[in-house]
Design an enzyme around this catalytic site. Structure first.
Site, PDB file in Angstrom:
ATOM      1  CE1 TYR A  36      -4.234  -1.510  -0.227  1.00 36.14           C
ATOM      2  CE2 TYR A  36      -3.640  -2.750   1.590  1.00 36.14           C
ATOM      3  CZ  TYR A  36      -4.511  -2.169   0.527  1.00 36.14           C
ATOM      4  OH  TYR A  36      -5.605  -3.282   0.333  1.00 36.14           O
ATOM      5  CG  ASN A  57     -12.817  -2.353   1.521  1.00 37.68           C
ATOM      6  OD1 ASN A  57     -11.865  -3.146   1.873  1.00 37.68           O
ATOM      7  ND2 ASN A  57     -12.556  -1.317   0.648  1.00 37.68           N
ATOM      8  CG  HIS A  72      -6.130  -5.233  -3.089  1.00 34.52           C
ATOM      9  ND1 HIS A  72      -5.933  -3.675  -3.108  1.00 34.52           N
ATOM     10  CD2 HIS A  72      -5.180  -5.667  -4.319  1.00 34.52           C
ATOM     11  CE1 HIS A  72      -5.044  -3.541  -4.064  1.00 34.52           C
ATOM     12  NE2 HIS A  72      -4.532  -4.499  -4.734  1.00 34.52           N
ATOM     13  CD  GLU A 132      -1.821  -4.130  -6.598  1.00 36.41           C
ATOM     14  OE1 GLU A 132      -2.555  -4.829  -6.924  1.00 36.41           O
ATOM     15  OE2 GLU A 132      -1.966  -2.715  -6.102  1.00 36.41           O
TER      16      GLU A 132
END
Ligand code: UDP
Ligand code: MG
Length: 149
Positions: free
Chosen positions: A49, A112, A115, A126
């Site tokens: 992040y 949530n 990702h 990533e």
């Protein structure tokens, strides 16, 4: 064909949503190329992040991601980055439409569930970060039943 990085966050794992989430990507017609079940270290979460390091929610976000095991995956398919984001739904679950993963299973932005890479470029970064060992190359026998070419 494109690849994207998808991660079921610790709340998704705790809430027993792994099968449901994998199923949605699988049934859509995307191919699972890599998957691991791991608890990541703080420094790794901060690296994942890094773009959000200056945001006020960064500390809480890192705590959330390291709070338990996650399921890290690479999914392949036509337009899978953008389509994956649409399957996931809006960042803020109250803005996520019913039928999306966040629309159906999440309430809070800081819980949530999942990702997904936001662009082809970030997907490359990533995937390299989470799967330096590479992914499995295979072709589904269903391919011609899902894709025109
Ligand atoms: N997040 C948060 N508060 C915010 C915005 C984001 O806790 O106000 C968390 C949320 O879990 C989100 C993650 O930070 O999924 C990464 O934020 P981003 O804007 O990249 O959203 P995403 O790409 O996950 O939809
Ligand atoms: Mg993001």
């Amino acid at each position: 064909m494109e690849s994207t990085f998808i991660m079921i966050k610790p709340d998704g794992v705790q809430r027993g949503l792994i099968g449901e989430i994998i199923s949605r990507f699988e049934k859509k017609g995307f191919y699972l190329k890599a998957m691991k079940f791991i608890t990541v270290e703080r420094s790794f979460a901060e690296k994942h992040y890094a773009d959000l390091a200056t945001k006020p929610f960064f500390g809480g976000l890192v705590e959330y991601i390291i709070s338990g095991p996650v399921v890290a995956m690479v999914w392949e398919g036509k337009d899978v980055v953008a389509t994956g984001r649409r399957i996931i739904g809006a960042t803020r679950p109250w803005e996520a439409l019913p039928g999306t993963i966040r629309g159906d299973y999440a309430v809070e932005v800081g819980r949530n569930v999942i990702h997904g890479s936001d662009a082809v470029e970030s997907a490359h970064k990533e995937i390299a970060l989470w799967f330096p060992e590479g992914v499995s190359e295979w072709k589904s026998q269903m391919h011609p039943w899902i894709y025109e070419v």
